[in-house]
Design an enzyme around this catalytic site. Sequence first.
Site, PDB file in Angstrom:
ATOM      1  N   TYR A  91       1.251  -1.032   0.045  1.00 24.00           N
ATOM      2  CA  TYR A  91       0.119  -0.482  -0.362  1.00 24.00           C
ATOM      3  C   TYR A  91       0.896   1.263   0.171  1.00 24.00           C
ATOM      4  O   TYR A  91       0.336   2.030  -0.340  1.00 24.00           O
ATOM      5  CB  TYR A  91      -0.760  -0.038   1.154  1.00 24.00           C
ATOM      6  N   PHE A 143      -7.651  21.082 -24.574  1.00 22.27           N
ATOM      7  CA  PHE A 143      -8.100  19.861 -24.633  1.00 22.27           C
ATOM      8  C   PHE A 143      -9.143  19.315 -23.895  1.00 22.27           C
ATOM      9  O   PHE A 143      -9.365  19.977 -23.038  1.00 22.27           O
ATOM     10  CB  PHE A 143      -7.242  18.991 -24.053  1.00 22.27           C
ATOM     11  N   THR A 144      -9.695  18.822 -24.513  1.00 24.92           N
ATOM     12  CA  THR A 144     -11.262  18.256 -23.515  1.00 24.92           C
ATOM     13  C   THR A 144     -11.174  17.877 -22.242  1.00 24.92           C
ATOM     14  O   THR A 144     -11.819  19.238 -21.296  1.00 24.92           O
ATOM     15  CB  THR A 144     -12.373  17.431 -24.294  1.00 24.92           C
ATOM     16  N   ASP A 234       1.562  20.373 -20.730  1.00 23.25           N
ATOM     17  CA  ASP A 234       0.943  18.749 -20.219  1.00 23.25           C
ATOM     18  C   ASP A 234       1.643  17.597 -21.451  1.00 23.25           C
ATOM     19  O   ASP A 234       2.188  18.128 -22.898  1.00 23.25           O
ATOM     20  CB  ASP A 234      -0.702  18.888 -21.425  1.00 23.25           C
ATOM     21  N   LYS A 277      -0.623   7.304 -23.379  1.00 20.49           N
ATOM     22  CA  LYS A 277       0.233   7.386 -24.844  1.00 20.49           C
ATOM     23  C   LYS A 277       1.890   7.054 -24.881  1.00 20.49           C
ATOM     24  O   LYS A 277       2.250   6.009 -24.927  1.00 20.49           O
ATOM     25  CB  LYS A 277       0.410   8.614 -25.141  1.00 20.49           C
ATOM     26  N   ARG A 401     -13.804  15.043 -34.401  1.00 18.48           N
ATOM     27  CA  ARG A 401     -12.920  15.941 -33.371  1.00 18.48           C
ATOM     28  C   ARG A 401     -13.556  17.202 -33.950  1.00 18.48           C
ATOM     29  O   ARG A 401     -12.791  17.566 -34.843  1.00 18.48           O
ATOM     30  CB  ARG A 401     -11.488  15.757 -33.609  1.00 18.48           C
ATOM     31  N   PHE A 468     -18.866  14.297 -25.957  1.00 18.55           N
ATOM     32  CA  PHE A 468     -19.192  13.355 -27.499  1.00 18.55           C
ATOM     33  C   PHE A 468     -18.763  11.798 -27.195  1.00 18.55           C
ATOM     34  O   PHE A 468     -19.128  10.867 -27.881  1.00 18.55           O
ATOM     35  CB  PHE A 468     -16.823  13.623 -28.077  1.00 18.55           C
TER      36      PHE A 468
HETATM   37  N1  F0G Z   1      -4.202  15.426 -22.241  1.00 19.44           N
HETATM   38  C1  F0G Z   1      -4.606  15.494 -23.936  1.00 19.44           C
HETATM   39  C2  F0G Z   1      -3.259  15.408 -25.175  1.00 19.44           C
HETATM   40  C3  F0G Z   1      -4.537  14.227 -24.199  1.00 19.44           C
HETATM   41  O1  F0G Z   1      -4.526  13.719 -25.458  1.00 19.44           O
HETATM   42  C4  F0G Z   1      -5.815  12.996 -23.238  1.00 19.44           C
HETATM   43  C5  F0G Z   1      -6.333  12.309 -23.273  1.00 19.44           C
HETATM   44  C6  F0G Z   1      -5.382  13.815 -21.735  1.00 19.44           C
HETATM   45  C7  F0G Z   1      -4.936  15.230 -21.733  1.00 19.44           C
HETATM   46  C8  F0G Z   1      -6.070  13.678 -20.412  1.00 19.44           C
HETATM   47  O2  F0G Z   1      -5.345  12.536 -20.416  1.00 19.44           O
HETATM   48  O3  F0G Z   1      -7.031  10.821 -20.797  1.00 19.44           O
HETATM   49  O4  F0G Z   1      -5.334   9.691 -19.352  1.00 19.44           O
HETATM   50  O5  F0G Z   1      -7.277  11.268 -18.293  1.00 19.44           O
HETATM   51  N2  F0G Z   1      -6.905  11.988 -24.680  1.00 19.44           N
HETATM   52  C9  F0G Z   1      -7.330  10.798 -24.960  1.00 19.44           C
HETATM   53  C10 F0G Z   1      -7.558  10.395 -26.329  1.00 19.44           C
HETATM   54  C11 F0G Z   1      -8.745  10.311 -24.391  1.00 19.44           C
HETATM   55  O6  F0G Z   1      -8.143   9.954 -27.402  1.00 19.44           O
HETATM   56  O7  F0G Z   1      -6.921  11.619 -27.069  1.00 19.44           O
HETATM   57  P1  F0G Z   1      -6.312  11.215 -19.863  1.00 19.44           P
END
Ligand code: F0G
Length: 497
Positions: A91, A143-144, A234, A277, A401, A468
């Site tokens: 833990y 980014f979303t 990021d 990624k 997108r 989305f």
């Molecule tokens: N920043 C970027 C540039 C991303 O592409 C993503 C995730 C995140 C932050 C968030 O990270 O998913 O680990 O919580 N992108 C995915 C995509 C969902 O399909 O592009 P996460």
Amino acid sequence: MRPDRTFRSLNHLNPLTMNRKRAWAEPYKIKMVEPIFMSTREEREKYIAEAGYNTFLLKSRNVYIDLLTDSGTSAMSQSQWAELMKGDEAYAGSEDFYHLEEAVRKYYGYQYVIPTHQGRAAEHIISQILIKKGDFVPGNMYFTTTRLHQELAGGTFVDVIIDEAHDPDSTYPFKGNVNLEKLENLIIEKGADKIPYICIATTVNMAGGQPISLRNLKAVRELAWKYGIRIVHDMTRVAENAFMIQQKEEGYQDKSIARIVREICDLTDIATMSAKKDALVNIGGFLAVNDYDIYEEGRNLVVVYEGLHTYGGMAGRDMGALAIGIKESVSDIHIHARVGQVLYLGNQLLEAGIPIVNPIGTHGVFLNARKFLPHVPQDYFPAQALAAELYVDSGVRAMERGIVSAGRNKKTGAHNYPRLELVRLTIPRRVYTQSHMDVVADSVKYVFENRESINGLEMVYEPKYLRFFQARFKKVVPVTPQKMQNPEEKEPVVHAH
Ligand code: F0G
């Protein structure tokens, strides 16, 4: 459009091909296989209708080639799999946490690491720590999840990316660059105390996987120092950004990816990482900082939302696999083949005259749905409709997108209308071969030849956040050309939030 041949190929890394242009292949052999199945067109028509024309709602068993995302879909190496068996699941104080910390310090240079279950958890924590109500957060495009966490913390995101990033036809090599004038004007207008940090993504996902140059990042650093503002990085696809710098920025041709990655990180103060990624794991992320006080606050918050600060939201074995993934991700051979596969697909589409975002990005090829389906206005979700059609044609799963991803204006409730209306063909790392890319290219070409038969969609269900992922659609009955051309005559739909 002519294919983009401005890249140095893998050839210079391979003694066999160093001085000659020869075929290249993926730098791995396949030890374990996962069968994939092709369904019939009729079956796929049924599956996509059941999924409300949203590729996120398809069952993966009904997908033939899955290009939904490069997130968590990588194939791990034999070393990573071996490491899983050694996972220390204590833990507190897991051995794997210290491996992860060591890898982050060595390859990225950040001092303190807080593991999180994935990237958005790190975004959540840093937004809660640094953003106050009424703040502004400039960034090189949104980014979303990043923007949503900034908003939930009371901030307003401000796009300071260069204009070229919003133009899919501009071939500018560093479309992830910040417009320094826009950034400085914002700082002067709002006051530096209203700007908790500048958010810099490497590479810029929503612009089509476009890199920022080191020259531009250095200038952003200068500005940030001048006004005493932090830079939050990021770093989700930092090695891919480094590849583009090595390929295209003067003075970096002979520097290794590892060295360029380190140079990028050293120009920033804090990092949020979705390790799903670049870093070649199926789950995981972290927040990394140099400032001890921020680390201290992050350690306090992570126990509330994720778990103890030595595991965050991760299993010990996953931290171990991540430590190795970080090292593998900055290998020149790996990254050349990874982006090489994306270029291989993108160049086939360019040669066939398919409208895609230029230059080809690092993690995927982005179809320009505005040009692909000029007869479908943005109110009828052209990119969403195109992704659905591609799936019906061949079982290739892509994602939207565009207007659906862009969500609604916080104040008015009307749709945001992004200039980029794209379908992303995202390539998982080390998963598919060049033959899979051939099948994808073939399907995109077929759908392009038959594009006039594609009509738009109507949204029939809209979730409150990040719509989305779960929105549902139905096909529109073909509308008259008159109506299609004048979507702005419609009243904007006002939404509850
Ligand atoms: N920043 C970027 C540039 C991303 O592409 C993503 C995730 C995140 C932050 C968030 O990270 O998913 O680990 O919580 N992108 C995915 C995509 C969902 O399909 O592009 P996460």
